[in-house]
Design a protein around this motif. Structure first.
Motif, PDB file in Angstrom:
ATOM      1  N   ALA A   1       0.848  -1.192   0.000  1.00  0.00           N
ATOM      2  CA  ALA A   1       0.000   0.000   0.000  1.00  0.00           C
ATOM      3  C   ALA A   1       0.880   1.237   0.000  1.00  0.00           C
ATOM      4  O   ALA A   1       2.101   1.184   0.165  1.00  0.00           O
ATOM      5  CB  ALA A   1      -0.909  -0.017   1.231  1.00  0.00           C
TER       6      ALA A   1
ATOM      7  N   LEU B   1      -3.815  -1.618   5.251  1.00  0.00           N
ATOM      8  CA  LEU B   1      -4.816  -2.666   5.205  1.00  0.00           C
ATOM      9  C   LEU B   1      -5.127  -3.098   3.776  1.00  0.00           C
ATOM     10  O   LEU B   1      -5.254  -4.290   3.502  1.00  0.00           O
ATOM     11  CB  LEU B   1      -6.089  -2.174   5.898  1.00  0.00           C
ATOM     12  CG  LEU B   1      -7.250  -3.165   5.932  1.00  0.00           C
ATOM     13  CD1 LEU B   1      -6.866  -4.425   6.679  1.00  0.00           C
ATOM     14  CD2 LEU B   1      -8.482  -2.503   6.554  1.00  0.00           C
ATOM     15  N   SER B   2      -5.251  -2.132   2.866  1.00  0.00           N
ATOM     16  CA  SER B   2      -5.604  -2.478   1.485  1.00  0.00           C
ATOM     17  C   SER B   2      -4.534  -3.351   0.839  1.00  0.00           C
ATOM     18  O   SER B   2      -4.828  -4.346   0.160  1.00  0.00           O
ATOM     19  CB  SER B   2      -5.828  -1.195   0.672  1.00  0.00           C
ATOM     20  OG  SER B   2      -4.643  -0.403   0.671  1.00  0.00           O
ATOM     21  N   GLY B   3      -3.275  -2.975   1.034  1.00  0.00           N
ATOM     22  CA  GLY B   3      -2.195  -3.799   0.488  1.00  0.00           C
ATOM     23  C   GLY B   3      -2.165  -5.175   1.093  1.00  0.00           C
ATOM     24  O   GLY B   3      -1.884  -6.175   0.427  1.00  0.00           O
ATOM     25  N   THR B   4      -2.484  -5.262   2.395  1.00  0.00           N
ATOM     26  CA  THR B   4      -2.505  -6.556   3.067  1.00  0.00           C
ATOM     27  C   THR B   4      -3.602  -7.452   2.504  1.00  0.00           C
ATOM     28  O   THR B   4      -3.389  -8.643   2.237  1.00  0.00           O
ATOM     29  CB  THR B   4      -2.702  -6.354   4.565  1.00  0.00           C
ATOM     30  OG1 THR B   4      -1.657  -5.512   5.070  1.00  0.00           O
ATOM     31  CG2 THR B   4      -2.665  -7.688   5.303  1.00  0.00           C
ATOM     32  N   LEU B   5      -4.807  -6.857   2.343  1.00  0.00           N
ATOM     33  CA  LEU B   5      -5.912  -7.633   1.777  1.00  0.00           C
ATOM     34  C   LEU B   5      -5.589  -8.115   0.367  1.00  0.00           C
ATOM     35  O   LEU B   5      -5.907  -9.253  -0.010  1.00  0.00           O
ATOM     36  CB  LEU B   5      -7.191  -6.796   1.783  1.00  0.00           C
ATOM     37  CG  LEU B   5      -7.746  -6.440   3.171  1.00  0.00           C
ATOM     38  CD1 LEU B   5      -8.945  -5.498   3.036  1.00  0.00           C
ATOM     39  CD2 LEU B   5      -8.148  -7.699   3.924  1.00  0.00           C
ATOM     40  N   LEU B   6      -4.949  -7.246  -0.423  1.00  0.00           N
ATOM     41  CA  LEU B   6      -4.564  -7.637  -1.783  1.00  0.00           C
ATOM     42  C   LEU B   6      -3.537  -8.763  -1.754  1.00  0.00           C
ATOM     43  O   LEU B   6      -3.593  -9.701  -2.552  1.00  0.00           O
ATOM     44  CB  LEU B   6      -4.015  -6.424  -2.538  1.00  0.00           C
ATOM     45  CG  LEU B   6      -3.649  -6.647  -4.008  1.00  0.00           C
ATOM     46  CD1 LEU B   6      -4.859  -7.097  -4.810  1.00  0.00           C
ATOM     47  CD2 LEU B   6      -3.043  -5.382  -4.601  1.00  0.00           C
TER      48      LEU B   6
ATOM     49  N   LEU C   1      -9.665 -13.199   4.296  1.00  0.00           N
ATOM     50  CA  LEU C   1      -9.896 -11.753   4.188  1.00  0.00           C
ATOM     51  C   LEU C   1     -10.699 -11.248   5.380  1.00  0.00           C
ATOM     52  O   LEU C   1     -10.397 -10.184   5.956  1.00  0.00           O
ATOM     53  CB  LEU C   1     -10.627 -11.444   2.878  1.00  0.00           C
ATOM     54  CG  LEU C   1      -9.843 -11.715   1.590  1.00  0.00           C
ATOM     55  CD1 LEU C   1     -10.736 -11.491   0.369  1.00  0.00           C
ATOM     56  CD2 LEU C   1      -8.611 -10.821   1.511  1.00  0.00           C
TER      57      LEU C   1
ATOM     58  N   LEU D   1      -9.504  -8.608   8.431  1.00  0.00           N
ATOM     59  CA  LEU D   1     -10.246  -7.411   8.850  1.00  0.00           C
ATOM     60  C   LEU D   1     -10.554  -7.448  10.346  1.00  0.00           C
ATOM     61  O   LEU D   1     -10.399  -6.434  11.054  1.00  0.00           O
ATOM     62  CB  LEU D   1     -11.545  -7.306   8.053  1.00  0.00           C
ATOM     63  CG  LEU D   1     -11.416  -6.815   6.602  1.00  0.00           C
ATOM     64  CD1 LEU D   1     -12.748  -6.950   5.880  1.00  0.00           C
ATOM     65  CD2 LEU D   1     -10.932  -5.378   6.565  1.00  0.00           C
TER      66      LEU D   1
ATOM     67  N   TRP E   1      -7.272  -6.924  12.317  1.00  0.00           N
ATOM     68  CA  TRP E   1      -6.816  -5.526  12.204  1.00  0.00           C
ATOM     69  C   TRP E   1      -7.702  -4.596  13.023  1.00  0.00           C
ATOM     70  O   TRP E   1      -7.216  -3.691  13.717  1.00  0.00           O
ATOM     71  CB  TRP E   1      -6.836  -5.127  10.727  1.00  0.00           C
ATOM     72  CG  TRP E   1      -6.298  -3.744  10.479  1.00  0.00           C
ATOM     73  CD1 TRP E   1      -5.013  -3.385  10.285  1.00  0.00           C
ATOM     74  CD2 TRP E   1      -7.073  -2.536  10.399  1.00  0.00           C
ATOM     75  NE1 TRP E   1      -4.901  -2.032  10.090  1.00  0.00           N
ATOM     76  CE2 TRP E   1      -6.172  -1.475  10.160  1.00  0.00           C
ATOM     77  CE3 TRP E   1      -8.440  -2.257  10.513  1.00  0.00           C
ATOM     78  CZ2 TRP E   1      -6.598  -0.152  10.026  1.00  0.00           C
ATOM     79  CZ3 TRP E   1      -8.854  -0.935  10.387  1.00  0.00           C
ATOM     80  CH2 TRP E   1      -7.947   0.100  10.144  1.00  0.00           C
TER      81      TRP E   1
END
Length: 732
Positions: free
Chosen positions: A206, A212-217, A342, A346, A349
């Motif tokens: 990210a 968080l977005s980079g982790t989810l990806l 996923l 969340l 986190w």
């Protein structure tokens, strides 16, 4: 759903996905071994580390380190080899050469160390994605250049022909990749492997360096890889270290200062965060799958896989679960397999952001079992273990409806299989019952047929008795045959003796000829010696004649001397007057005396020569005598040899008579055998007649046998039809 399954099947048939999947599966034993060795060496438990500090523990630590270096540390090379092998096989190339090309090509792009070597980090999970890409490229190039081969004689060894055939394809494939990497490295300062690593890091990181977005990806990408059979954790391990590695180091340093795991300055996302709270039991939070299966599943197969893989899942090794259910390319489990990690990411986190759970401040080995890992990773806070329990419960709830659907389908298949088995069993029971009923009918027919056979057997027994009698006659013939063999053997021996005597006679004749030849030579030597004696005798005769002439000269000189003496006596009276004449007479007398002396000397020389010649003649006569004696002995020996020849000829005559006698015996035996053969021929004529009668009886009763065979064929057809029906029911 059927369309989704068909689409998944088409994806599964892709040569690259199939080859990658096979490459990871075949290397799993080595990877699991390396993971276990690494877990033992890095287990953060005091009693384990204390044990590893002992002398025996040091040996275990060294062994585990060597195992890790030979497995996990070279994972990229293992995948490059196996992927090149399987992908090459799909093109019908030599798998070994394709694997060698892939490994060689990958090593050409690896980052070099300061001393010109290859960095070990590039050979492990960090270089895994590059190894996959380069192995595919190298194999494709090898396939493209495969027509550029050198053909040599078929008489050459197979290995040599394969080497020449692959020479240019392998060289060009490796060269193209090395050349491309060289150009990229020269122009940009980074090689292909580094650019792959950089691109993936940019893709999954990210903007804030680990948000968080980079982790989810990243989590999504790992599980997409896994769904297609590619080990997502190993492929993306280097990316996780790059994106989140500094976060865990920062947390560890900060925690060492204030020992506050709830500090807001600590980073939430790290590699330890994912290993501890997301990948519990392995990818897809497989521990949730196992528990859900054990809770609601009724399928025998699913429960057996869950029990088998549960032990490994406790240590976050879930390959048995992924490939056993399977989860790989299973559209039913795709949604929960992606949604569960996923969702848990969340939840974890959010809990840490709200300060409900301590953050990860200690690096814990990824194979540490859940609950323990949560407690250790958060610095010894129970909130970590509680969060793991909540995450597992959430994952179970997500998986339950999908597991129920999968279990329902599995149970239906097992029930259908059981029904088919029962149907097959009933069908086979019906077949057996039908066979038993038909067997009763056949038994009656067989009983009637056995009566017929008994009659035939009686006839055959009579025939057998007659045959035994004739066998005795044949035995007698056999005795005669042996006698003939003995007679023939005696004849052969007699002939051999005759041949030996002939050979002996031939040898004796040759010895006699040689003796006669030697005797002739001795006689010739005797002739020459006698001839020499004749010559010596002639010379002696000539010398004797010379002696006679000398003797006559002596006689003349004697007469002259006598005359001179007489004259001298007459002139003595006149000596006073004629003194001068006396002196002349005296001179003449002196000359005569000298001549006489010379003649006497010559006579002595001749006598000596005669003596020498006489001695030589005596010696030669003695030699001639000995030669004559030797010749006589040779003649005697030759006479004896010829006597032996005569005796041998006599022996040959005796042997010939013996041969003639044996021949007469053989002729007599042959006449007896001829008589026996006539008797045997007559018997076999009678036997043939009797056998014809038996055959006629069997032929008359063959109608009953045909009817029985017809019934058996009918039974066989009914049994075949029932078997076909059973197989069709089983297949349906």
């Amino acid at each position: 759903m059927e369309n989704i399954l068909q689409a998944a099947d088409r994806l599964f048939q892709n040569r690259y996905i199939i080859s990658i999947k096979k490459a990871f599966i075949i290397t799993l034993p080595i990877i699991i071994l390396g993971s276990i060795a690494s877990l033992i060496n890095n287990m953060p438990i005091d009693i384990v580390q204390t044990g590893l500090s002992t002398p025996a523990g040091q040996v275990i630590r060294v062994v585990n380190g060597a195992i890790w270096l030979g497995s996990t540390a070279i994972m990229a090379i293992l995948i490059a080899w196996t992927l090149g092998y399987y992908l090459g096989n799909t093109y019908k190339l030599n798998g070994t050469l394709s694997a060698l090309t892939s490994v060689s090509a990958y090593l050409t792009i690896c980052v070099r160390t300061s001393d010109g070597g290859i960095s070990l980090s590039q050979l492990g999970s960090s270089g895994l994605f590059g190894a996959i890409l380069i192995a595919i490229m190298a194999t494709e190039l090898y396939h493209a250049f495969s027509n550029l081969k050198i053909n040599i004689s078929e008489d050459t060894a197979e290995e040599v022909r394969q080497m020449f055939a692959a020479l240019f394809p392998v060289m060009l494939s490796v060269f193209c990749i090395a050349f491309t990497n060289g150009i990229i490295l020269t122009t940009s300062g980074k090689g292909i492997d580094e650019w792959i690593y950089t691109a993936l890091s940019l893709l999954f990181s990210a903007a804030d360096g680990g948000g968080l977005s980079g982790t989810l990806l990243l989590v999504f990408g790992i599980h997409i890889f896994w769904f297609f059979g590619i080990h997502g954790g190993n492929v993306m391990d280097s990316i996780m270290v790059s994106v989140f590695g500094e976060n865990l180091i920062h947390n560890t340093s900060q925690y060492a200062l204030n020992h506050d795991a709830f500090d807001k300055q600590l980073d939430i996302i790290s590699k330890g965060f994912l290993d501890t709270f997301v990948f519990m039991g392995g990818a897809g939070t497989s521990l949730c799958i196992i528990i859900a299966v054990l809770i609601i599943a009724r399928s025998r197969y699913m429960r057996s896989i869950a029990k088998m893989g549960g032990v490994f899942a406790l240590f976050n090794m879930n390959e048995i679960v992924l490939f056993g259910f399977p989860i790989i390319l299973n559209p039913i489990l795709l949604i929960p397999f992606l949604l569960t990690p996923l969702t848990i990411t969340l939840v974890s986190w959010s809990a840490m952001s709200l300060g409900l759970v301590a953050r990860v401040v200690t690096e814990v080995h990824w194979a540490m079992p859940p609950l323990i890992s949560g407690y250790l990773a958060t610095g010894g806070h129970l909130s970590g273990s509680v969060l793991q329990v909540i995450n597992i419960a959430a994952g179970i709830l997500i998986y339950l409806p999908f597991i129920r659907l999968m279990d329902r389908r599995a149970v239906q298949k097992e029930a259908q299989k059981d029904d088919n088995t029962a149907l097959l069993k009933n069908t086979l029971n019906t077949v057996i019952e039908k066979i038993n009923n038909s067997t009763g009918e056949v038994n009656g027919e067989i009983t009637d047929f056995s009566i017929v056979l008994e009659s035939v057997v009686r006839d055959l027994n009579m025939l057998s008795a007659q045959m035994q009698q004739q066998m005795q006659l044949m035995h007698t013939c056999d005795e005669y045959t042996r006698i003939i063999d003995t007679s023939v053997g005696n004849t052969d021996n007699s002939i051999k003796i005759v041949l030996q005597n002939m050979e002996k006679t031939n040898g004796l004749s040759m010895e006699g000829a040689q003796s006669m030849h030697q005797m002739m030579q001795k006689m010739e030597e005797t002739f020459l010696s006698t001839q020499k004696n004749n010559e010596l005798a002639s010379q002696l005769n000539l010398r004797c004649e010379q002696i006679e002439g000398m003797l006559k000269s002596i006689e003349d000189m004697f007469l002259q001397t006598a005359t001179l003496s007489h004259n001298a006596s007459i002139e003595v009276t006149h000596a006073g007057v004629h003194g001068k004449e006396f002196s002349v007479v005296a001179a003449n007398i002196k000359d005569l005396s000298e001549a006489t002396a010379k003649v006497v000397s010559d006579i002595e020389g001749l006598l000596q020569g005669m003596k020498a010649d006489t001695s030589d003649m005596i010696e030669r006569s003695e030699v001639s005598l000995r030669q004559v004696e030797t010749g006589l002995q040779k003649v005697i020996g030759a006479n004896q040899l010829f006597d032996e020849i005569v005796q041998n000829i006599h022996n040959i005559q005796v042997q010939c008579h013996a041969v003639l006698k044996h021949s007469g015996e053989v002729i007599g035996k042959l006449q007896q055998i001829n008589e026996q053969i006539r008797t045997t021929s007559h018997f076999f004529a009678e036997t043939a007649s009797h056998t014809s009668k038996v055959a006629e009886q069997v032929r008359n009763r063959s109608d009953e046998s045909k009817e029985m065979v017809h019934k058996l064929r009918k039974l066989n057809m009914e049994t075949s039809l029932m078997t076909v029906n059973a197989l069709e029911n089983l297949e349906s």
